[in-house]
Design an enzyme around this catalytic site. Sequence first.
Site, PDB file in Angstrom:
ATOM      1  N   GLU A 105       0.837  -1.213   0.000  1.00 31.66           N
ATOM      2  CA  GLU A 105       0.000   0.000   0.000  1.00 31.66           C
ATOM      3  C   GLU A 105       0.871   1.263   0.000  1.00 31.66           C
ATOM      4  OE1 GLU A 105      -2.407  -1.519   3.287  1.00 31.66           O
ATOM      5  OE2 GLU A 105      -4.167  -1.129   2.037  1.00 31.66           O
ATOM      6  N   GLU A 125      -3.706  -9.579   3.742  1.00 32.77           N
ATOM      7  CA  GLU A 125      -4.446  -9.264   4.983  1.00 32.77           C
ATOM      8  C   GLU A 125      -5.555 -10.262   5.287  1.00 32.77           C
ATOM      9  OE1 GLU A 125      -3.461  -7.123   2.757  1.00 32.77           O
ATOM     10  OE2 GLU A 125      -2.805  -5.248   3.655  1.00 32.77           O
TER      11      GLU A 125
HETATM   12  C1  TC6 Z   1      -1.224  -5.068   6.977  1.00 29.80           C
HETATM   13  O1  TC6 Z   1      -0.202  -4.755   6.407  1.00 29.80           O
HETATM   14  C2  TC6 Z   1      -2.358  -4.171   7.147  1.00 29.80           C
HETATM   15  C3  TC6 Z   1      -2.255  -2.891   6.782  1.00 29.80           C
HETATM   16  C4  TC6 Z   1      -3.341  -1.955   6.965  1.00 29.80           C
HETATM   17  C5  TC6 Z   1      -3.127  -1.055   8.139  1.00 29.80           C
HETATM   18  C6  TC6 Z   1      -4.161   0.037   8.289  1.00 29.80           C
HETATM   19  N1  TC6 Z   1       4.673  -7.640  11.593  1.00 29.80           N
HETATM   20  O2  TC6 Z   1       7.827 -15.523   8.677  1.00 29.80           O
HETATM   21  P1  TC6 Z   1       9.215 -15.337   9.130  1.00 29.80           P
HETATM   22  C7  TC6 Z   1       8.170 -11.363  11.921  1.00 29.80           C
HETATM   23  S1  TC6 Z   1      -1.376  -6.600   7.643  1.00 29.80           S
HETATM   24  C8  TC6 Z   1       5.406  -8.039  12.632  1.00 29.80           C
HETATM   25  O3  TC6 Z   1       9.750 -16.290  10.123  1.00 29.80           O
HETATM   26  P2  TC6 Z   1      10.085 -15.638   6.386  1.00 29.80           P
HETATM   27  C9  TC6 Z   1       7.830 -12.823  12.208  1.00 29.80           C
HETATM   28  O4  TC6 Z   1       6.928 -12.921  13.276  1.00 29.80           O
HETATM   29  C10 TC6 Z   1       0.209  -7.363   7.417  1.00 29.80           C
HETATM   30  N2  TC6 Z   1       6.293  -9.054  12.581  1.00 29.80           N
HETATM   31  O5  TC6 Z   1      10.257 -15.212   7.912  1.00 29.80           O
HETATM   32  C11 TC6 Z   1       9.192 -13.388  12.521  1.00 29.80           C
HETATM   33  O6  TC6 Z   1       9.509 -13.013  13.843  1.00 29.80           O
HETATM   34  P3  TC6 Z   1      10.349 -14.004  14.790  1.00 29.80           P
HETATM   35  C12 TC6 Z   1       0.377  -7.844   6.030  1.00 29.80           C
HETATM   36  C13 TC6 Z   1       6.414  -9.694  11.425  1.00 29.80           C
HETATM   37  O7  TC6 Z   1      11.255 -15.143   5.677  1.00 29.80           O
HETATM   38  C14 TC6 Z   1      10.108 -12.609  11.584  1.00 29.80           C
HETATM   39  O8  TC6 Z   1       9.398 -11.425  11.223  1.00 29.80           O
HETATM   40  N3  TC6 Z   1       1.612  -8.549   5.945  1.00 29.80           N
HETATM   41  C15 TC6 Z   1       5.679  -9.334  10.302  1.00 29.80           C
HETATM   42  O9  TC6 Z   1       9.711 -17.069   6.319  1.00 29.80           O
HETATM   43  C16 TC6 Z   1      10.472 -13.358  10.343  1.00 29.80           C
HETATM   44  O10 TC6 Z   1       9.284 -13.851   9.731  1.00 29.80           O
HETATM   45  C17 TC6 Z   1       1.691  -9.870   6.163  1.00 29.80           C
HETATM   46  O11 TC6 Z   1       0.728 -10.518   6.448  1.00 29.80           O
HETATM   47  C18 TC6 Z   1       4.780  -8.264  10.407  1.00 29.80           C
HETATM   48  N4  TC6 Z   1       4.034  -7.850   9.370  1.00 29.80           N
HETATM   49  O12 TC6 Z   1       8.791 -14.851   5.864  1.00 29.80           O
HETATM   50  C19 TC6 Z   1       3.047 -10.476   6.023  1.00 29.80           C
HETATM   51  N5  TC6 Z   1       6.008 -10.153   9.279  1.00 29.80           N
HETATM   52  O13 TC6 Z   1      11.666 -14.133  14.112  1.00 29.80           O
HETATM   53  C20 TC6 Z   1       3.302 -11.462   7.111  1.00 29.80           C
HETATM   54  C21 TC6 Z   1       6.945 -10.995   9.755  1.00 29.80           C
HETATM   55  O14 TC6 Z   1      10.382 -13.271  16.085  1.00 29.80           O
HETATM   56  N6  TC6 Z   1       4.627 -11.996   7.072  1.00 29.80           N
HETATM   57  N7  TC6 Z   1       7.190 -10.720  11.056  1.00 29.80           N
HETATM   58  O15 TC6 Z   1       9.572 -15.288  14.836  1.00 29.80           O
HETATM   59  C22 TC6 Z   1       4.999 -12.983   6.221  1.00 29.80           C
HETATM   60  O16 TC6 Z   1       4.250 -13.430   5.376  1.00 29.80           O
HETATM   61  C23 TC6 Z   1       6.370 -13.549   6.375  1.00 29.80           C
HETATM   62  O17 TC6 Z   1       6.804 -13.258   7.680  1.00 29.80           O
HETATM   63  C24 TC6 Z   1       7.421 -12.957   5.388  1.00 29.80           C
HETATM   64  C25 TC6 Z   1       8.831 -13.459   5.771  1.00 29.80           C
HETATM   65  C26 TC6 Z   1       7.073 -13.417   3.979  1.00 29.80           C
HETATM   66  C27 TC6 Z   1       7.439 -11.450   5.454  1.00 29.80           C
END
Ligand code: TC6
Length: 698
Positions: A105, A125
Site C-alpha cells: 500500500e 491481509e
Molecule cells: C497489513 O499490512 C495491514 C495494513 C493496513 C493497516 C491500516 N509484523 O515468517 P518469518 C516477523 S497486515 C510483525 O519467520 P520468512 C515474524 O513474526 C500485514 N512481525 O520469515 C518473525 O519473527 P520471529 C500484512 C512480522 O522469511 C520474523 O518477522 N503482511 C511481520 O519465512 C520473520 O518472519 C503480512 O501478512 C509483520 N508484518 O517470511 C506479512 N512479518 O523471528 C506477514 C513478519 O520473532 N509476514 N514478522 O519469529 C509474512 O508473510 C512472512 O513473515 C514474510 C517473511 C514473507 C514477510
Amino acid sequence: MSDKVAYSRHGEIAVLRVQNPPVNALSQEVRAGLLEKLMQAEADEGVKAVVIVGEGRAFIAGADIKEFGKPPQEPWLPDVCNRIEASPLIVVASMHGVSLGGGLEVALSAHYRVAQPSARVGLPEVHLGLLPGAGGTQRLPRLTGAEKAIDVITTGRHIKAAAALELGIIDKVSEGDPEAVGLAYAQDLLDTGAERRPVSELPGPDPIDWDATYDAVLKKGRGQISPAQAVRAVQASAEMPFDEGLKAERKMFMDLMQTDQRQGMIHAFFSERAVSNLPELKGVEPRALQSIGVIGGGTMGAGIATACLLAGMNVVLIEMSDDAAAAAKERIAGNLSGALKRGKISQEKYDKLLGVALEVSQNYDSLKDVDLVIEAVFEDMGVKKEVFGKLDAVCKPGCVLASNTSYLDVDEIAASTSRPEDVIGLHFFSPAHVMKLLEVVVADKTATDVTATGFALGKALGKVCVRAGVCDGFIGNRILAHYRDALGHLVLDGASPFQIDSALVDFGLAMGPHAVSDLAGLDIGWATRKRKAPHRHPEERIPTYIDRLCEQGHFGQKTGEGYYIYEKGKRGGTPNPKIPELIKAEQEELGITPRDFSDEEIVRRYMCAMVNEAAKVVGEGIAKRPLDVDMVLLFGYGFPRYWGGPMKWADIQGLPKVLEWIRSYAEEDAWFWQPAPLLEKLVAEGRTFDDLNKEASA
Ligand code: TC6
C-alpha cells in the site's frame, strides 16, 4: 526523530530507507519516520524526487502485526499513504524481497514502482482476518480492474515481479542494488520530464456482478468473512469517489479488527512461527541429514520418501518383496509426477530423483550409511520391534531411528534397541508429502540432539513441527479419539451423523467427521475399537451401530457405502438410509429415548470435548503449550484457521464459560466429562491458555 527511516541525498533525489529488521514492518516509528523524512525531502532545496527503499531482506512486509489489537497510534498508515501520494515531489518505490499488505500500500501510494525480478508483492491481509486498510482496495482496482484486484486481495497470494508487471501493479522490473535501481529510475523520470502520477486520480474500475462475486468468495472461504468483505470494499472503489471509498474501506477494516476471526488468525500466524521455538533446543546442533532410510513403501512410506526426495535428500527405501518394491516405486513416481505437473520440479529433476536419489532395496544392509531412518510399517508392536531390532543391527552409530507410529508407545519401541537415546517418533500425516504437520514424539530417553534432528528434518521438508510426549495417540490422535467419542454420544442420544456433519461444516470444517471416516475407511475405526475394547472403562459409552455396516463389508468410499452412499463418477455422497435404522436399533437395545440437539449445541459439545482433552494433554506435559495443540489441530486435522485452534477458541469464548458447559455435561456423564485439572486451575486463577503461551515463550 525516528531512526527507523534514514534520509540521504543524491543530487536532486532523496532516498528514504526503511530500516526496521527483520522485515521492515510498519511500526509506529516507521510510519512517523516516513512522514518526517518525506517532509525533510520536501523542505530540502533542490530535491525533485524521492525514492523509498527497504533495508535488508524486504521492501516492507506490511503493518506491524504485533500492534494489532492494541489502541492504534498515530500517524495512521492510511494518512501516511495519502501524504506520500500528495507529495509535490515525484515518489518512486524501489521494491525487493517482499512488499506485502501495508508495504504494497505504501508502494501503491508512490507515483512509480520499480521492482527486482525476484521481488514478490501481495495483499495477504485476509490471512489475518482483515482486508487491506490503507487504500489497497481503492488503489489496486484502479490499476488492475476489479476482477484481478479481487483475486489478488481475496487469495492473499504472493505475486512475482513479472506477473505484477503484467497486472499493472508495478511499472518496471530492473535488477541491481534496490537503491541504485530506484535512483536510476527516478533520474530517468526527471530527465524525461515525467509527471507525478497519483493512482487515486485514475478512474475507478468498471463494475462487475458484485453480489455473485461476494457469494462465491464467501462460499469459498467456508465461513471466513474478510475475503467476502474485501469484495464490498473493491465495490466501493467502483461506486464512490476515492476519498469516500477510503472511508468505507477504513470502516470495514476497523470492523474486522474487532472480530474473533482476526484474533484467531493472528494467533495462528504467530503460533506457526513460535511452535518450533523450544527452549530445550536452543543451541543444540542437529545431526547430519543427507541420506534417509524409509522402511515400508505403502502410502505413508512412499509419501515420506517423496517428501525427502523433494527436499534434496537421498532415500533408501526397504520393501519385503519384488512386487512390493515395484509398487512402492510406482507410488513415489506417481507422487513426483504430481510435483512435475504442478511445475514444482523439472523433467530432468524428476528423472534424477527417481533414477539416482532413490534406491529401493529388499536388504536392510543397504541402510548401513543412512543418517536417519523412518519406519512406516504396519501398526503392530511386535512388527515394529522386529524392524527396530534389524535397524539396531545394521545402522551406523549415531543414526537416528524414527518410528512413524501414530499411537504406539515409543518408549517401548526404544527399549527394544540397544540405543534408546537415538530413537524418536516422527508422526507424519497422510499424504506425507502434502500434509504440513509433523509430530516429533520425544520418548523418555531420546537425546536432545536427536529431537533437534527431528525438528531439522521437519523444517527441511517444509513441515510445521510440534513436539509431543508419549501417550496413546500423542497430541492429535488422542484428542481426536476423545472428540469422536463425544460425537458418538451425540448420535446415541439423538443427533444424526448427517446433522452433526452439516453443523460442523457450518462451523468451518472442510468435511464433516463422518464423511471423513468414510474417506479414511471405516475399517480403521473398527480396528481401533476392537483394539481398545478389552481396555474399556465400564462407564465408557461407545456406539457400535457402525460396526454392523463394517461386518457387512461396507467401509466407506472405497466400497461405495458407509455413512453415505457413493455413486461412481459423482462427488460426495448421499446419506445412507441404513444408518438411522442401525442407530435406532442400538438406542432401543440401550433403552435410550432420543432427543433433539441444536446445531449450536452440537458444535459446543464437540469443541468442549476437544478443549477438555487438550487441556489434559497440556496439563500432563504431552504438549508443552496450548499453542502446540492449536497447531496440531490446524495443520493435521483441518480445524478452521480463522478460529486459531481449539485453545484459542476456548480463550475467545472465555474459559469460565467453557468450564461451566463441561460441568453441565458432566451432570449427564460424569465419567466422560471430568473437567481437566488445568482448565479448573486457570479458571480459578483468572488466567487463559494464551497466558500459558506467553509464559512459555518469555
Ligand atoms: C497489513 O499490512 C495491514 C495494513 C493496513 C493497516 C491500516 N509484523 O515468517 P518469518 C516477523 S497486515 C510483525 O519467520 P520468512 C515474524 O513474526 C500485514 N512481525 O520469515 C518473525 O519473527 P520471529 C500484512 C512480522 O522469511 C520474523 O518477522 N503482511 C511481520 O519465512 C520473520 O518472519 C503480512 O501478512 C509483520 N508484518 O517470511 C506479512 N512479518 O523471528 C506477514 C513478519 O520473532 N509476514 N514478522 O519469529 C509474512 O508473510 C512472512 O513473515 C514474510 C517473511 C514473507 C514477510
